[in-house]
Structures are given as structure tokens and as C-alpha cells.
Write a protein that holds these residues in place. Structure first.
Motif, PDB file in Angstrom:
ATOM      1  N   GLY A 230       0.672  -1.046   0.074  1.00 24.93           N
ATOM      2  CA  GLY A 230       0.172   0.063  -0.152  1.00 24.93           C
ATOM      3  C   GLY A 230       0.768   1.030  -0.073  1.00 24.93           C
ATOM      4  N   LEU A 231       0.029   2.516  -0.345  1.00 31.14           N
ATOM      5  CA  LEU A 231       0.819   3.676  -0.311  1.00 31.14           C
ATOM      6  C   LEU A 231       0.097   4.741   0.740  1.00 31.14           C
ATOM      7  CD1 LEU A 231       1.480   4.214  -3.935  1.00 31.14           C
ATOM      8  CD2 LEU A 231       2.978   3.254  -2.342  1.00 31.14           C
ATOM      9  N   PHE A 232       0.840   5.388   1.288  1.00 31.93           N
ATOM     10  CA  PHE A 232       0.264   6.554   2.252  1.00 31.93           C
ATOM     11  C   PHE A 232       0.715   7.897   1.751  1.00 31.93           C
ATOM     12  CE2 PHE A 232       0.564   9.618   5.548  1.00 31.93           C
ATOM     13  CZ  PHE A 232      -0.326   9.073   6.801  1.00 31.93           C
ATOM     14  N   ILE A 233      -0.186   8.655   1.364  1.00 28.72           N
ATOM     15  CA  ILE A 233       0.026  10.159   0.522  1.00 28.72           C
ATOM     16  C   ILE A 233      -0.960  10.825   1.218  1.00 28.72           C
ATOM     17  CG2 ILE A 233      -0.265  11.195  -1.604  1.00 28.72           C
ATOM     18  CD1 ILE A 233      -0.098   8.499  -3.070  1.00 28.72           C
ATOM     19  N   GLU A 234      -0.238  12.128   1.967  1.00 29.74           N
ATOM     20  CA  GLU A 234      -1.168  13.281   2.197  1.00 29.74           C
ATOM     21  C   GLU A 234      -1.490  14.062   1.127  1.00 29.74           C
ATOM     22  OE1 GLU A 234      -0.365  13.018   7.192  1.00 29.74           O
ATOM     23  OE2 GLU A 234       0.678  14.575   5.899  1.00 29.74           O
ATOM     24  N   THR A 235      -2.495  14.765   1.041  1.00 22.13           N
ATOM     25  CA  THR A 235      -2.813  15.446  -0.078  1.00 22.13           C
ATOM     26  C   THR A 235      -4.085  16.400  -0.005  1.00 22.13           C
ATOM     27  OG1 THR A 235      -3.813  15.296  -2.417  1.00 22.13           O
ATOM     28  CG2 THR A 235      -4.662  13.893  -0.746  1.00 22.13           C
TER      29      THR A 235
END
Length: 270
Positions: A230-235
Motif C-alpha cells: 500500500g501507499l500513504f499519501i497526504e494530499t
């Protein structure tokens, strides 16, 4: 993978899963708008999705930095997002007595990187029965994270995720060692790459953490290429004016094209 999250969708697609959202819950309207936008993208691309938002920011460089809009108010916003959009939600906790409180509103409890060795905190999170996402400390090797997994499992909870966020490299930079992802996967848990916090530049003389958001897609592409689950991306729709960590967040308008490229890489390695 993640079959212990009842509300997660699109798991049959074979895509990586995504934890994404604003760094902090700044208000109901903007949180709902961000959630709606990301959900429309992830449903279109068939990406399993967990909405991320911190109800409180306890780790700030300066005492005057934004920390939140109030614990219960922010947690109720997270609860509303989960209920109205039918997606799981994740938020950070910082002390043992916060675990049960936050667990009443969200599906995943996240242990911040600086706190990943705090035994009482890990056990308290485990005992809620919620999924526990532990961020690897910038000061730890990947191999040492097996002890965090053991603490949670010994407390009776097998629902563990590990997230890498880079390693300290000098005083004002981080670097990602991608060997750590398969090493942590060997512990039998999903492993996530935090593509935004790994680009932070902490310890700035201004007291405000910097970052290199232009390299988010580079970090993400490499993570998918080596098999991250998985990926964790703050946007955020306006990172320059975000109240927390704007210097290393991905502009919301760039999220879809980034994910499209990552899906192509995922398909190429399967």
C-alpha cells in the motif's frame, strides 16, 4: 490482504491499497470535499482506499503551530466520512488513554513513527481490536519493527500494518532504504510506503518542517516496483495554505494522474 477491514472496497482488483487524505482535520467542509474527491478517483481506478486524517497533531516543531480543531469535533468528522462514504478511516493516537477514545470513531489506529517503541501505546491500541498501523521510526532498522508486531500480536490482535517513512540521514533530510519493505513483509503483515513524510526536511531553523513534494511520484513508483502492499499519501487542494505539513503534501489535482502511472507499474510486476 486487509480482509479484516469490512468497509474497504475494490480489493478484488489486485491493486495496491491507498491511505490518503489531509495531514490534519482542518474543518468539516474541506475534509468532506477531499474525501469525496479521493473516493471518486479510487472507485474509478478500483483502488482499495482508507481515508486518513489526524484529529490532533501532537508533534510540532513550534509551540504556536496548528494542532487541531478539538479532539471530539475532529473525530466526529472522521466518523461522518466513514459513515457517509462507506470507507474505513485512520487517525493517529499519541498516548495510551487516547486509544479507546479514537477507536470509537475510526477503523484504524495509527502509531506515529516517533512513538513506535512505546509499549503501553502499542498494547492499548491492540486491545481496542482495531487495525493498528505502526509507522517505522526514522531511527530504526526495518528488522527491528518485528518487535512492534510482536507486542501487538501478543496483546491479542493480529490486525497489523507497518508503514515505512524513511530513515534519518543527517540533520535535515531523510532517505528511503527500499530493502526494508520486503524485510518487513517477511513478518507476515501488509507494508505501506509513506510517500509524503519520507520527503520531509525536518529541523529547519524556521521551526517549520520543509519538504520536496515534487519527488512524491518518484518515491511511490519505486515502492510499487519493489512490491509495497500500500501507499500513504497526504494530499490537499491547497498545500501552500494547509494548516499542517503543507510543504510535503501532494496537490489533490495531481493525485489521479499519479495513481494511474502507479497502477501501470503494479500491473507490469505482477
Amino acid at each position: 490482504m486487509l480482509n479484516y477491514l469490512d468497509k474497504i472496497k475494490n480489493t478484488e482488483s489486485g491493486n495496491f491499497f491507498l491511505m490518503a487524505g489531509p495531514c490534519a482535520i482542518e474543518g468539516e467542509d474541506i475534509a468532506m470535499r477531499i474525501a469525496e474527491k479521493i473516493i471518486s478517483i479510487t472507485d474509478k481506478l478500483q483502488i482499495p482506499y482508507i481515508f486518513k486524517g489526524s484529529y490532533r497533531k501532537a508533534n510540532r516543531s513550534k509551540g504556536s503551530s496548528f494542532t487541531g480543531i478539538g479532539d471530539e469535533k475532529a473525530l466526529r468528522i472522521l466518523e461522518r466520512i466513514g459513515r457517509e462514504f462507506g470507507v474505513p478511516t485512520v487517525t493517529d493516537i499519541h498516548e495510551s488513554d487516547e486509544a479507546a477514545m479514537a477507536a470509537a470513531y475510526v477503523d484504524v489506529l495509527q502509531i506515529p513513527a516517533f512513538l513506535c517503541r512505546q509499549t503501553d501505546l502499542l498494547i492499548a491500541a491492540a486491545q481496542t481490536g482495531k487495525v493498528v498501523n505502526v509507522k517505522k521510526g526514522q531511527f530504526l532498522s526495518a528488522g527491528s519493527m518485528k518487535f512492534a508486531v510482536e507486542k501487538i500480536k501478543e496483546a491479542g490482535n493480529d490486525k497489523v500494518i507497518l508503514t515505512d517513512r524513511g530513515n534519518t540521514f543527517g540533520y535535515q533530510d531523510l532517505i528511503v532504504d527500499y530493502r526494508g519493505l520486503p524485510e518487513m513483509q517477511s513478518f507476515g503483515v501488509p507494508v505501506v510506503m509513506d510517500c509524503t513524510h519520507s520527503l520531509q526536511q525536518p529541523n529547519q531553523s524556521s521551526g517549520v518542517t520543509g519538504g520536496k513534494p515534487e519527488l512524491i511520484s518518484t518515491i511511490a513508483k519505486a515502492a510499487i516496483a519493489v512490491g509495497a502492499d500500500g501507499l500513504f499519501i497526504e494530499t490537499h487542494p491547497d498545500p501552500a495554505n494547509a494548516k499542517s505539513d503543507g510543504a510535503n503534501m501532494l496537490h489533490l489535482d495531481l493525485l489521479e494522474e499519479t495513481l494511474v502511472k502507479l497502477i501501470r507499474i503494479r500491473q507490469a510486476i505482477l
